[in-house]
Design a protein around this motif. Structure first.
Motif, PDB file in Angstrom:
ATOM      1  N   GLU A  71       0.875  -1.195   0.042  1.00 19.85           N
ATOM      2  CA  GLU A  71       0.000  -0.092   0.145  1.00 19.85           C
ATOM      3  C   GLU A  71       0.829   1.402   0.192  1.00 19.85           C
ATOM      4  N   VAL A  72       1.980   1.163   0.834  1.00 26.50           N
ATOM      5  CA  VAL A  72       2.625   2.499   0.774  1.00 26.50           C
ATOM      6  C   VAL A  72       3.457   2.735  -0.498  1.00 26.50           C
ATOM      7  N   PRO A  84      -7.180   7.935  -0.232  1.00 26.35           N
ATOM      8  CA  PRO A  84      -7.416   7.108   1.073  1.00 26.35           C
ATOM      9  C   PRO A  84      -6.571   6.190   1.490  1.00 26.35           C
ATOM     10  N   VAL A  85      -6.174   5.815   2.687  1.00 24.25           N
ATOM     11  CA  VAL A  85      -5.526   4.770   3.206  1.00 24.25           C
ATOM     12  C   VAL A  85      -5.818   4.142   4.160  1.00 24.25           C
ATOM     13  N   SER A  86      -5.309   2.926   4.517  1.00 23.27           N
ATOM     14  CA  SER A  86      -5.763   2.177   5.620  1.00 23.27           C
ATOM     15  C   SER A  86      -5.376   2.650   7.004  1.00 23.27           C
ATOM     16  N   ALA A 150     -10.020  13.884   8.168  1.00 24.87           N
ATOM     17  CA  ALA A 150     -11.330  13.550   7.997  1.00 24.87           C
ATOM     18  C   ALA A 150     -11.867  12.329   7.214  1.00 24.87           C
ATOM     19  N   ALA A 151     -11.013  12.267   6.197  1.00 23.03           N
ATOM     20  CA  ALA A 151     -11.258  11.084   5.279  1.00 23.03           C
ATOM     21  C   ALA A 151     -10.121  10.229   5.267  1.00 23.03           C
ATOM     22  N   ARG A 152      -9.071  10.284   6.131  1.00 22.22           N
ATOM     23  CA  ARG A 152      -8.036   9.362   6.186  1.00 22.22           C
ATOM     24  C   ARG A 152      -7.185   9.415   4.905  1.00 22.22           C
ATOM     25  N   THR A 153      -6.800  10.437   4.422  1.00 22.51           N
ATOM     26  CA  THR A 153      -6.349  10.744   2.892  1.00 22.51           C
ATOM     27  C   THR A 153      -4.758  10.871   3.343  1.00 22.51           C
TER      28      THR A 153
END
Length: 303
Positions: A71-72, A84-86, A150-153
């Motif tokens: 993911e990174v 958006p990320v985990s 807020a959106a974990r981005t």
């Protein structure tokens, strides 16, 4: 991080009824990961260890700089976008950027382009060309990473930036694996990977886990310890010894032979601070530690 011979001193201990001590080793994150548990029976010990290793593998898939599909690593191709990320990746990046701010860039999670050059230098025995270092420098800088809580981005400002969490993720991952052991009913446990240790409740009948390398010799319980230095990972080029740890401010492998051991309440703090303290001088390190009351640190120069 560097493995420096942290050894659990087991000794003989009187165990309560049905308590068993079991030790497991698996390869993860490029190192042997050791898990020591005290459980009520063999079945519980095995199930808990399997769950802990599964959690490590899951988080490694998210944060590994070596895996092109992690993911990174996938963030590199999304320049300018709010991606958006985990939750685990966001949590570690947030901690890394905070440490970058507090250390004035001595710790920097965007150091990936420099690290890539120094991995090649260790293979070839040749220093990176000046042009290559300048090109990498244009893609490094923690202020070019923006988090959206807020959106974990995550947003990267510059093309071909490369996040490298090697100086902080291992401590976080070990803590998460220890939390998984606890969910499985095992609270007395120690996990070790290279120069990082995460310890849970004390072994039965003891005040804590006795670990060689603790700064003040105390027993360890419900805390983490991490050591960074070049005792094992380095390259000698033209008679100069360069560490695998790269100074994000210069792009060069460290030559200062500093080794830092940090004891903290959590693994990410211990891991990240140990990395930063090898980069900073004594004055800078002392200033950084003021932001972390309760942390124990020992920094020394290797011979």
């Amino acid at each position: 991080m560097t493995a420096l011979g942290f050894v659990l001193i087991a000794g003989t201990v009187a165990l309560p009824t049905q308590a068993v001590r079991r030790e497991y080793i698996e390869l993860h994150m490029g190192v042997a990961v050791r898990v020591v548990v005290y459980a009520v029976d063999d079945g519980t010990a095995r199930r808990a260890a399997r769950a802990a290793y599964a959690r490590i593998a899951e988080l490694e898939e998210i944060m590994s700089d070596y895996r092109p599909q992690s993911e990174v690593r996938r963030l590199t191709g999304r320049t300018g976008a709010d991606v958006p990320v985990s939750e685990p990746l966001y949590a570690v990046l947030a901690r890394a950027l905070e440490l970058a701010r507090l250390s004035d860039g001595a710790f920097d999670p965007t150091v990936g382009p420099f690290v890539e050059l120094w991995r090649a230098a260790r293979r070839t025995g040749r220093l990176p060309e000046r042009a290559a270092l300048d090109s990498a420098a244009a893609r490094v800088g923690w202020r070019r990473v923006h988090l959206g809580p807020a959106a974990r981005t995550v947003r990267l400002d510059v093309a071909d930036m490369r996040i490298d969490l090697g100086g902080i993720a291992k401590g976080y991952i070990l803590d998460q694996a220890r939390a998984e052991l606890r969910r499985q009913g095992v609270t007395s446990a120690l996990l070790e990977a290279g120069g990082d240790i995460s310890a849970g409740d004390s072994p039965p009948g003891r005040a804590g886990w006795r670990v060689v390398g603790m700064p003040d010799g105390r027993a360890l319980a419900n805390a983490a310890v991490s050591t960074s230095g070049d005792s094992e990972q380095f390259v000698i080029i033209d008679g100069v010894r360069y560490s695998h740890v790269v100074d994000p401010r210069t792009g060069l492998g460290l030559t200062n032979r500093r080794q830092a051991t940090v004891v903290a309440a959590d693994g990410a703090t211990a891991d990240g601070l140990a990395t930063a303290l090898t980069v900073l001088d004594d004055e800078g390190g002392a200033a950084l530690l003021k932001a972390f009351p309760g942390v124990i640190a020992e920094v020394r120069r290797l011979p």
